[in-house]
Design an enzyme around this catalytic site. Structure first.
Site, short mmCIF file in Angstrom:
data_model
loop_
_atom_site.label_atom_id
_atom_site.label_comp_id
_atom_site.label_asym_id
_atom_site.label_seq_id
_atom_site.Cartn_x
_atom_site.Cartn_y
_atom_site.Cartn_z
N GLU A 139 0.80 -1.23 0.00
CA GLU A 139 0.00 0.00 0.00
C GLU A 139 0.84 1.29 0.00
O GLU A 139 0.69 2.13 0.87
CB GLU A 139 -0.96 -0.02 1.21
CG GLU A 139 -1.91 -1.20 1.14
CD GLU A 139 -2.87 -1.27 2.31
OE1 GLU A 139 -4.04 -1.60 2.09
OE2 GLU A 139 -2.44 -1.02 3.48
C1 ACM Z 1 -2.21 -5.67 3.89
O1 ACM Z 1 -3.29 -6.15 4.26
N1 ACM Z 1 -2.13 -4.42 3.50
C2 ACM Z 1 -1.00 -6.47 3.88
#
Ligand code: ACM
Length: 694
Positions: free
Chosen positions: A328
């Site tokens: 992310e």
């Molecule tokens: C995640 O759930 N961003 C690894």
């Protein structure tokens, strides 16, 4: 693979219905044991005639290789037998005069630092006079001890372990649990009791998620402002980390740390804003989601910092694997930083993924220098990534397959997110070798190391975390340990109910805290009516809680949605009763009685509960839910009547009650009524043209 599943007798679930006391299940009446409570199910299991009695005379002898870790394991075995039976067992050791009842033969020492190649196999042979088990390593002994404890039952004469021969080893080498201690702080004792639980179901990796936007949780000597300014004072000292690592090793569990980078790093920048891509100052993040702060991958100083930091952490965590997160990365702060934009252009990078790949290669070199194998979430996958990097897939099995096709080892996390509150059955059906993975060659399949359940902590704290992990983790543990052919959902749930209780002996709080929280919600009123409702509701699934209100780190987690368990056992039982009625099974008359009794209870509960709900600021939001439950129960009773009279229910009535079946996507109380599908089944059957005959 030989599992004697053919001769299992499924305990009639009705026995369980009004009983909560099967921690040690009642035995089969047959001479040869035909049912067991083992979870995970061993690779091969053969029952024979006879019962090995556990009495206060019980003595253990350790032969072959011995070491303090094994002695501690056998000491714990005695303690647990003692607490689970209440029998005061004689002190450790074998009397010269007598023969041991339980002989543990370990043939070699195993590894100093447990690796993924550790031999976890063992054989267990129990006769009416003796139990013996044999393992090549202490890890195998640890696994066998848990099996022995799970075999313990009682009959009218006392406690015993049935005569049995077990040959066991895991299917996957990586069977992990991620615990996020950053979104909400979880003290050492929470980690330790969960390590005990993991060992009980033969899991072997604690993936410790130690840094996030919302907290940096480990003491760092080289850069003390990391924990001093990034943790609200809630961090593990290095001594505590060493203690946890040793505690885990004693239980055959490896500890893999994760320091998420280059994103999810706001808490690092509170003390060290110079690491960031955008100017500070920074504060610890208090809300959830994807945050823009991100390390600057273009500055040499970033890598100098990471070199010193990772060097220190590499020493602290002995496992060869080291997780750098990598998920992310929003890239927004990279896009608006002119130096970063120029760096990308000069290096011919086409996008931020290329820039992240550059960062990952630099970090991998540092970790390699410290003898570590890097792991990253699936966003780290890139054609430039060294093949030694292990890719952990959280976005889906396709990512796992893709990285395996390129030669990376992989771990599946997708499908095992415990924080999403899905039923155990859903996780149980996820197999690291399913999805698109079957298209892989056998050599590529070999690269799939196993799976990991994830306990992300946005919506849990030390009071509630156990209830989100347990007992559903045991179902995932079984998927990762046991033969792939194991698919019987009913039997899984039967054994899960036993494990659910057994785990309490280890100090896990999944049951007791739920009860305590309900008492807190009820205040001075009796909790019994609230319990009746709490038993048949579940938290909304997936990320829907976040869509219902804006949660932050400061939001109290003290509402009914926090107190109830992710999966309603009562609703499952009720749905089995309804299935029984609708399929007119031989026991359906009895099922009708049970069904009616429950429906009446839920109907009557509303009046009794009203005062409790009205008098509490935390419970007022439940009032509409409670009213719907009463209407649903009335509908269920009416449907049952139609069915019993053999009449078809009028369409107008069916249309009217069907409105009750639509649950809002984002209810304010964040709860789902778990008995709706079963009541819908009754109403649909009552409305059909061919009603069920009595
Ligand atoms: C995640 O759930 N961003 C690894």
């Amino acid at each position: 693979m030989k599992v004697t599943r053919g001769c299992f007798i499924i305990v009639p679930f009705l026995i369980l219905l009004f009983s909560d006391c099967i921690a040690l299940c009642a035995p089969s009446s047959r001479g040869i044991e035909s049912e067991h409570n083992l979870m995970p199910v061993p690779k091969e299991i053969f029952f024979s005639k006879g019962k090995f009695r556990v009495t206060h005379e019980f003595q253990i002898d350790l032969i072959g290789h011995t070491e303090p870790r094994l002695e501690r394991a056998l000491f714990r075995l005695r303690q647990r037998l003692n607490s689970e039976t209440g029998i005061p067992l004689k002190a450790h050791g074998v009397d010269e005069s007598s023969k041991a009842d339980f002989i543990v033969h370990c043939t070699s020492p195993g590894e100093t630092v447990q690796s993924i190649r550790a031999d976890e196999s063992y054989t267990l042979q129990v006769t009416s006079t003796q139990a013996q088990f044999k393992a090549r390593t202490p890890i195998g002994v640890l696994r066998g001890v848990e099996t022995f404890l799970q075999l313990l039952v009682f009959d009218s004469e006392g406690f015993y372990v049935p005569a049995v021969r077990i040959i066991d080893e895991p299917r996957f080498v990586w069977r992990g649990l991620l615990i996020d201690v950053c979104r909400h702080w979880l003290p050492v004792e929470v980690i330790k009791r969960n390590l005990d639980g993991m060992a009980a179901v033969k899991m072997n990796v604690l993936h410790w998620h130690l840094s996030e936007d919302q907290g940096f949780r480990v003491e760092c000597k080289a850069f003390p402002k990391l924990h001093q300014l990034g943790s609200d004072g809630q961090f593990y000292t290095q001594d505590q980390v060493r203690d946890v690592v040793e505690y885990a090793r004693d239980r055959g569990i490896r500890v893999v740390p994760e320091f998420d980078m280059p994103a999810h790093t706001t808490s690092w920048f509170v003390g060290y804003p110079e690491l960031a891509s955008a100017p500070g100052p920074y504060d610890i993040a208090r809300h959830w989601g994807i945050h823009d702060p991100c390390m600057d991958p273009t500055k040499e100083e970033t890598y100098e910092f990471l070199d010193a930091f990772l060097g220190e952490m590499a020493d602290l965590f002995p496992d060869i694997h080291f997780h750098i997160g990598g998920d992310e990365v929003s890239g927004k702060h990279w896009n608006v930083n002119p130096q970063i934009v120029t760096f990308k252009r000069n290096k011919g990078m086409k996008d931020n993924h290329d820039l992240q790949a550059y960062f990952n290669q630099r970090v991998q070199k540092i970790l390699h220098k410290y003898g570590k194998t890097m792991i990253g979430w699936d966003e780290t996958f890139h054609s430039d990534l060294p093949k030694s990097v292990v890719v952990q897939s959280w976005r889906g099995p396709d990512y796992l397959a893709e990285s395996a096709r390129s030669g990376h080892k992989g771990i599946l996390a997708h499908g095992y997110y415990l924080d999403l509150c899905f039923p155990a059955e859903k996780h149980y059906k996820v197999d690291p070798l399913s999805g698109s993975v079957p298209s892989l060659t056998s050599a590529q399949k070999e690269l799939i190391l196993g799976g990991e359940a994830c306990m992300w902590a946005e919506l849990v704290n030390e009071e509630t975390v156990d209830s989100r992990i347990w007992p559903r983790l045991a179902a995932i543990a079984e998927r990762l340990w046991s033969p792939s052919g194991l698919k019987d959902i009913e039997d899984m749930y039967r054994r899960l109910a036993v494990i659910d209780r057994k785990l309490e002996w280890l100090g896990l709080t999944h049951r007791v805290n739920s009860e305590k929280m309900l008492v807190r919600l009820a205040g001075n009123a009796s909790v019994s009516h609230l319990k009746v409702l709490a038993e048949i509701v579940e938290p909304v699934k997936s990320y829907n809680r976040h869509r219902s209100r804006k949660y932050t780190q400061m939001t109290p987690l003290n509402r009914l949605v926090d107190a109830v368990r992710p999966e309603s056992k009562r609703a499952r039982q009720f749905s089995l009763v309804v299935d029984d009625i609708l399929t007119e099974s031989p026991g359906s008359e009895r099922s009708k009685e049970i069904c009616r009794a429950w429906l009446v209870k839920w109907c009557d509960n509303q009046d009794r509960l009203r005062t409790v709900l009205n008098s509490s600021f935390l419970l007022q939001e439940i009032m509409p839910l409670s009213e719907i439950i009463r209407s649903l129960a009335e509908a269920g009773l009416a449907a049952l009547e139609y069915l019993e009279r053999g009449e078809s229910a009028p369409k107008k009535w069916v249309d009217q009650v069907s409105n009750l079946f639509h649950q809002p996507k984002r209810p304010k109380h964040e709860l789902l009524i778990a008995i709706i599908p079963a009541i819908r089944g009754l109403v649909e059957a009552a409305s059909s043209k061919s009603p069920i005959s009595r």
